[in-house]
Design an enzyme around this catalytic site. Structure first.
Site, short mmCIF file in Angstrom:
data_model
loop_
_atom_site.label_atom_id
_atom_site.label_comp_id
_atom_site.label_asym_id
_atom_site.label_seq_id
_atom_site.Cartn_x
_atom_site.Cartn_y
_atom_site.Cartn_z
N ASP A 96 41.94 42.42 34.46
CA ASP A 96 41.98 43.03 35.78
C ASP A 96 42.95 44.22 35.76
O ASP A 96 44.09 44.09 35.29
CB ASP A 96 42.48 41.95 36.77
CG ASP A 96 42.32 42.33 38.23
OD1 ASP A 96 41.48 43.18 38.53
OD2 ASP A 96 43.05 41.74 39.05
N GLY A 193 46.80 42.71 48.28
CA GLY A 193 47.95 42.01 48.84
C GLY A 193 47.64 41.26 50.13
O GLY A 193 46.50 41.21 50.60
N HIS A 228 37.53 45.14 45.14
CA HIS A 228 38.90 44.64 44.94
C HIS A 228 39.51 44.39 46.31
O HIS A 228 38.97 44.80 47.33
CB HIS A 228 39.73 45.69 44.18
CG HIS A 228 39.45 45.71 42.73
ND1 HIS A 228 40.37 45.29 41.80
CD2 HIS A 228 38.35 46.07 42.04
CE1 HIS A 228 39.84 45.41 40.60
NE2 HIS A 228 38.61 45.89 40.71
P1 13P Z 1 43.65 40.55 46.94
O1 13P Z 1 45.09 40.94 46.89
O2 13P Z 1 43.01 40.97 48.22
O3 13P Z 1 43.42 39.12 46.64
O4 13P Z 1 42.89 41.40 45.79
C1 13P Z 1 42.87 40.94 44.47
C2 13P Z 1 42.34 41.94 43.52
O5 13P Z 1 41.75 42.95 43.86
C3 13P Z 1 42.56 41.67 42.10
O6 13P Z 1 42.12 42.73 41.31
O1 G3H Z 2 45.13 43.49 41.96
C1 G3H Z 2 46.05 42.93 41.37
C2 G3H Z 2 46.06 41.46 41.23
O2 G3H Z 2 46.24 40.84 42.48
C3 G3H Z 2 47.03 41.00 40.18
O3 G3H Z 2 48.33 41.16 40.56
O4 G3H Z 2 49.78 42.15 38.76
O5 G3H Z 2 50.70 40.54 40.44
O6 G3H Z 2 49.17 39.76 38.63
P1 G3H Z 2 49.57 40.90 39.53
ZN ZN Z 3 42.31 44.64 42.28
#
Ligand code: 13P
Ligand code: G3H
Ligand code: ZN
Length: 326
Positions: A96, A193, A228
């Site tokens: 991701d 977030g 996302h």
């Molecule tokens: P959220 O913060 O809305 O759960 O989004 C997660 C995300 O896009 C991970 O790539």
């Molecule tokens: O979009 C990002 C994801 O929510 C992952 O977040 O870098 O805190 O693992 P993180």
């Molecule tokens: Zn994301």
């Protein structure tokens, strides 16, 4: 040093066939982020229970947190858990918000079946060039690639975007020609977030820009689109957090009806991280508040895992439409 391993040896699949089926049958595949064993168990358990395809997502920082020696074994464990439960759901392991060719290569060489290269905060040309390099390497290993056009507001791993920039549909065809990516994340009003919108009492979040989504679908039929920042920030979990000693004020997410509508379109992958964090945190706070003497991790992580399973079952069946597909 991480040993070289191909995802097929871990029993994983890339996202190609998953997206073809999701596109044809008009639902979205859930992509759930995980950082630890209990989250992983809950995600697999919830997807097996609902017979939903599954994309397991790991950000760059989550990969560091878990440790590169553990990660391929956790993914193999996810597959083994599904097999043991008699399930044939396909499982992908996805990077991701990858931010470099080096990271993408490391992941591809250590069992990932899909990678995101997120260079959306760079210029169009730089984004296309980097995405193309990742595609060349990934496709040589039969790994699928997601890129992004447009910038979401909020925090993307270590990249912080103050404001969102919507995807410009007229850029999409050229980007695909230049890069050959398998799927594309677009910016239509979601954000990362738990604090997506600051709302006054009684106010509703602004609707997603379905006009942009429709224009992209029209210009590039058959392109799997990724959303996302798609957590709904469930009021029930925020209320539990606040009731049991937490302090989360003025949170708001993407309403479920909006996600249902998106899932029935060319949106084939919906990313959810924050909602899982909130479900676990709410439950752990409740356990500690009701039983301050508790110190066995199984007694608070176990209930948190159960709550996460319930949330995943709800999302797959009631929001994304991915339940009952395998
Ligand atoms: P959220 O913060 O809305 O759960 O989004 C997660 C995300 O896009 C991970 O790539
Ligand atoms: O979009 C990002 C994801 O929510 C992952 O977040 O870098 O805190 O693992 P993180
Ligand atoms: Zn994301």
């Amino acid at each position: 040093m991480t040993r070289k391993v191909h995802y097929s040896d871990l029993g994983l699949q890339n996202t190609r066939a998953m997206f073809e089926k999701a596109m044809a049958e008009k639902y979205a595949v859930p992509a759930y982020n995980f950082n630890n064993l209990e989250q992983l168990q809950a995600i697999v358990g919830g997807c097996v229970e609902t017979r939903s395809p599954l994309i397991l997502q790991v950000s760059g920082s989550a990969r560091k947190y878990i440790g590169t020696s553990f990660l391929p074994h956790m993914a193999a464990g996810a597959r083994a858990m599904a097999d043991d439960l008699g399930s044939v759901i396909p499982i992908a392991l996805h990077l991701d918000h990858g931010n470099s060719l080096e990271l993408a290569k490391e992941c591809i060489n250590s069992g990932f079946s899909s990678v995101m290269i997120d260079a959306s905060h760079h210029s169009f040309e730089e984004n296309a060039e980097l995405s193309k390099q990742v595609v060349e390497y990934a496709h040589d290993h039969d790994v699928t690639v997601e890129a992004e056009l447009g910038v979401l507001a909020g925090i993307e791993d270590e990249v912080v975007a103050e404001k969102s920039t919507y995807t410009q549909p007229e850029e999409v065809e050229r980007f695909l020609e230049l890069t050959g990516v398998d799927s594309l994340a677009i910016s239509i009003g979601t954000s990362h977030g738990a604090y997506k919108f600051k709302l006054k009492p009684g106010e509703e979040p602004p609707p997603l820009r379905f006009d942009i989504l429709e224009e992209v679908e029209k210009r590039v039929p058959g392109l799997p689109i990724v959303l996302h920042g798609a957590s709904s920030v469930l009021a029930e979990h925020v209320a539990m957090i606040n009731k049991y000693g937490g302090n989360m004020d003025n949170t708001a997410g993407i309403p479920e009806e909006q996600l249902r509508r998106a899932a029935a379109s060319a949106v084939c992958k919906v990313n959810i991280d924050s909602d899982g964090r909130l479900a676990m945190t709410a439950t752990i706070r409740k356990v500690f508040s009701e039983n301050p003497a508790e110190f066995d991790p199984r007694k608070y992580l176990g209930p948190a895992r159960e709550e996460l399973i319930n949330m995943i079952v709800h999302k797959n069946n009631e929001v994304l439409g991915s339940g009952g597909r395998y």
